[in-house]
Structure formats: structure tokens, C-alpha cells
Design a protein around this motif. Structure first.
Motif, PDB file in Angstrom:
ATOM      1  N   GLN A 230       0.830  -1.198   0.000  1.00 20.07           N
ATOM      2  CA  GLN A 230       0.000   0.000   0.000  1.00 20.07           C
ATOM      3  C   GLN A 230       0.865   1.249   0.000  1.00 20.07           C
ATOM      4  O   GLN A 230       0.521   2.256  -0.623  1.00 20.07           O
ATOM      5  CB  GLN A 230      -0.928   0.002   1.217  1.00 20.07           C
ATOM      6  N   GLU A 234       0.635   4.259  -2.732  1.00 20.00           N
ATOM      7  CA  GLU A 234       0.298   5.616  -2.307  1.00 20.00           C
ATOM      8  C   GLU A 234       1.423   6.593  -2.635  1.00 20.00           C
ATOM      9  O   GLU A 234       1.167   7.768  -2.931  1.00 20.00           O
ATOM     10  CB  GLU A 234      -0.016   5.636  -0.812  1.00 20.00           C
ATOM     11  N   ARG A 238       0.885   9.976  -4.761  1.00 14.78           N
ATOM     12  CA  ARG A 238       1.304  11.299  -4.283  1.00 14.78           C
ATOM     13  C   ARG A 238       2.150  12.028  -5.311  1.00 14.78           C
ATOM     14  O   ARG A 238       2.211  13.261  -5.326  1.00 14.78           O
ATOM     15  CB  ARG A 238       2.065  11.179  -2.964  1.00 14.78           C
ATOM     16  N   TYR A 264      -9.486   7.462  -5.108  1.00 13.29           N
ATOM     17  CA  TYR A 264      -8.724   8.702  -4.898  1.00 13.29           C
ATOM     18  C   TYR A 264      -9.530   9.863  -5.466  1.00 13.29           C
ATOM     19  O   TYR A 264     -10.023   9.800  -6.593  1.00 13.29           O
ATOM     20  CB  TYR A 264      -7.371   8.617  -5.608  1.00 13.29           C
ATOM     21  N   VAL A 269      -7.072   9.473  -0.273  1.00 12.25           N
ATOM     22  CA  VAL A 269      -7.112   8.078  -0.710  1.00 12.25           C
ATOM     23  C   VAL A 269      -7.967   7.261   0.252  1.00 12.25           C
ATOM     24  O   VAL A 269      -8.100   7.592   1.431  1.00 12.25           O
ATOM     25  CB  VAL A 269      -5.696   7.469  -0.789  1.00 12.25           C
ATOM     26  N   TRP A 271      -8.913   2.999   1.038  1.00 17.50           N
ATOM     27  CA  TRP A 271      -8.747   1.569   0.767  1.00 17.50           C
ATOM     28  C   TRP A 271      -9.889   0.795   1.425  1.00 17.50           C
ATOM     29  O   TRP A 271     -10.275   1.094   2.547  1.00 17.50           O
ATOM     30  CB  TRP A 271      -7.427   1.051   1.324  1.00 17.50           C
TER      31      TRP A 271
END
Length: 300
Positions: A230, A234, A238, A264, A269, A271
Motif C-alpha cells: 500500500q 500511495e 502522491r 482517490y 485516498v 482503501w
């Protein structure tokens, strides 16, 4: 793949008139159209304009770009399963934001079956000239519908003087220099103009973008053949430019049995675990998304 058009514009701008005329042209050229109509009320007034022979789904009492997103996905899935069509037209409410409407339409579950041709915004030319009389919220939405369109119909031009017509085109071009602007009456638009649109980012080696294909707001499907942590995913997100507005789909995560649902928007974000083996792919919506490097890709 099914071609998909989103028709956008304020209530009374001429969307339904355009829809009826486009359906006529499609059928005359041998296409099989289907329609999804989104109305905020509980009674489907506008849908009465669509012939019985055209497959029709309705989203009532909600907006496609907010609470109606899941309904839109379900209606498209139903059409793909039940109906015989090759062109889908989605008429949004006047309250729909173009980016969020596109987001609601483009699910990773069936993204590769759809070819989003573009957003066609119908603008009431008289209302455009008098937009300062609108509430700040309505004026802002009006501007967003213009700014993100791939094709703009400056409708009801017969109500303007020649000087006013020139002013409308000049101002619309200043707000959206990428879109083709057509001055029209009764929402009439040649089918050829619609066919030339292309808002789905296609693979460059297969079909390069050509003149007339405005990809400033486009969508792209990205598939994955390996898993990530993850944190790795991410970190890639970014590093994306601010012109990426939405990402949603299923990301394979190391140590997880099934890909996780990822979303997103506005820099945030989210999950969520999945309990089914969903396809490992995401849909990205933004400006010039076809040129963005994808996580895991080898740089040339």
C-alpha cells in the motif's frame, strides 16, 4: 467496444432536443443506440421523448455525479447484459459536474467495454451572456460544464444579434480553448462532429491521438500484473500531477488474497478490502492522463 457520449448542460439548455435529433441521425446511419437519462424528479418527463424501440434506463430522484453513481453503474451493467446496442448516450441532470459524471460512468468492472467519446455540453447562449445573474453556485457549475466539455453547443443562437454571437464564441473559447464550439438552434449537431470526439486515452502504439481529438479531459484504464505494498502505491499516487482528478479500481496488494478497492479524489485516498477476486485494474480520470508513467512500468 460501445461508444459512450455524455450530454451535459443546464435545465432548459436544449439537451433533450439534441438527444432526439442525435438518435434520429444514429438510426438513419444504421447504429443501435441506447439511452440512460438522469432526472432529479421522481417523474421521468424527458424520457417520454425517447422512442420505445431504443433501450432506455432511468436514474430518477438523484444526480448521476453523487448519490446516483452506484445506480449508474448498475444501469450500464444491465444494458451491457440485456440490450443489443453499439452507442450509449447518457443525458445528465443540469446539476451534474462533468468530472464526477464521467467518474460515475467509468467503472473498472466494465471500463474496457466502453469507449468514452466525450462530454457534449449544451449552453444556452442567452443564459451565458446573463450568467452574472445566476447564483454563485449555479454560475460556478455552469463554468465547470463549459471548461470540461469536449464539444460545446452554443444553443439558441437565433435569439442573439451577430455581435452577441461573436461575443459568446469569444468568451467560450477563452474558457475552454480545446473544445470545438458550434453555434446552433434546437440543439442540432451533425453526427460527424460527435464521431470525431475521443476522450478515452488509447494506447499510443495502437491508435495515436489525431487532430480533432481533444484529450484535455480523458480517462485511462490501467491493468496490473504484479502486486504492490500500500505504501508503494500511495507513494506513486502522491507523485501524480494535480490534473489527475479521480482514480478508482482494484489494486493487487502483497499479502492480500484479493485486490483491494482503491479510490482517490481531491488528494484523499481510501482503501477497502474485497472478498471477491476482482479484476486488478484502475480507471484514471484527468487531463492528459495518457502521458502519465504508471507504477511498475520500466522507464525507457
Amino acid at each position: 467496444m460501445k461508444d459512450v457520449y455524455l450530454f451535459s448542460g443546464f435545465l432548459g439548455s436544449g439537451k433533450t432536443s439534441m438527444l432526439v435529433d442525435v438518435l434520429r441521425q444514429l438510426k438513419e446511419e444504421g447504429y443501435k443506440p441506447a439511452v440512460i437519462m438522469n432526472e432529479l424528479g421522481e417523474i421521468p418527463f424527458d424520457s417520454q421523448a425517447v422512442d420505445d424501440e431504443v433501450p432506455l434506463k432511468e436514474i430518477l430522484d438523484s444526480c448521476i455525479c453523487c448519490t446516483g453513481g452506484e445506480k449508474t453503474e448498475a444501469q450500464i451493467q444491465t444494458l451491457l447484459y440485456e440490450a443489443d446496442f453499439d452507442v450509449l448516450i447518457i443525458e445528465t441532470t443540469g446539476a451534474a459536474h462533468p468530472v464526477e459524471a464521467l467518474d460515475a460512468v467509468y467503472s473498472p468492472l466494465f471500463a474496457e467495454l466502453l469507449n468514452i467519446k466525450g462530454i457534449v455540453t449544451v449552453a444556452d447562449s442567452k443564459r451565458w451572456l446573463e450568467r452574472e445573474q445566476l447564483t454563485p453556485q449555479a454560475r460556478s457549475l455552469f463554468l465547470e460544464q463549459i471548461r470540461h466539455a469536449h464539444l460545446i453547443l452554443a444553443n439558441k443562437s437565433d435569439l442573439l444579434t451577430e455581435a452577441e454571437k461573436a461575443n459568446v464564441v469569444f468568451e467560450l473559447q477563452g474558457l475552454n480553448p480545446n473544445a470545438f464550439i458550434l453555434q446552433t438552434t434546437n440543439g442540432r449537431v451533425p453526427l460527424k462532429l460527435l464521431k470525431n470526439l475521443q476522450a478515452t486515452a488509447l494506447k499510443k502504439e495502437i491508435e495515436p491521438a489525431q487532430i480533432g481529438r481533444h484529450l484535455h479531459l480523458s480517462s485511462r484504464v490501467i491493468g496490473f500484473h504484479k502486486g504492490f505494498t500500500q505504501e508503494e502505491f500511495e507513494e506513486w499516487v502522491r507523485g501524480l500531477p494535480p490534473t489527475v482528478y479521480r482514480i478508482k479500481g482494484y489494486v493487487p496488494i502483497e499479502g492480500m488474497q484479493y485486490p483491494m478497492l482503491f479510490q482517490y479524489a481531491y488528494g484523499l485516498v481510501q482503501w477497502m478490502p474485497e472478498y471477491m477476486n476482482m479484476p486488478p485494474k484502475i480507471v484514471m480520470i484527468g487531463e492528459d492522463v495518457q502521458s502519465i508513467s504508471v507504477i511498475g512500468e520500466k522507464k525507457e
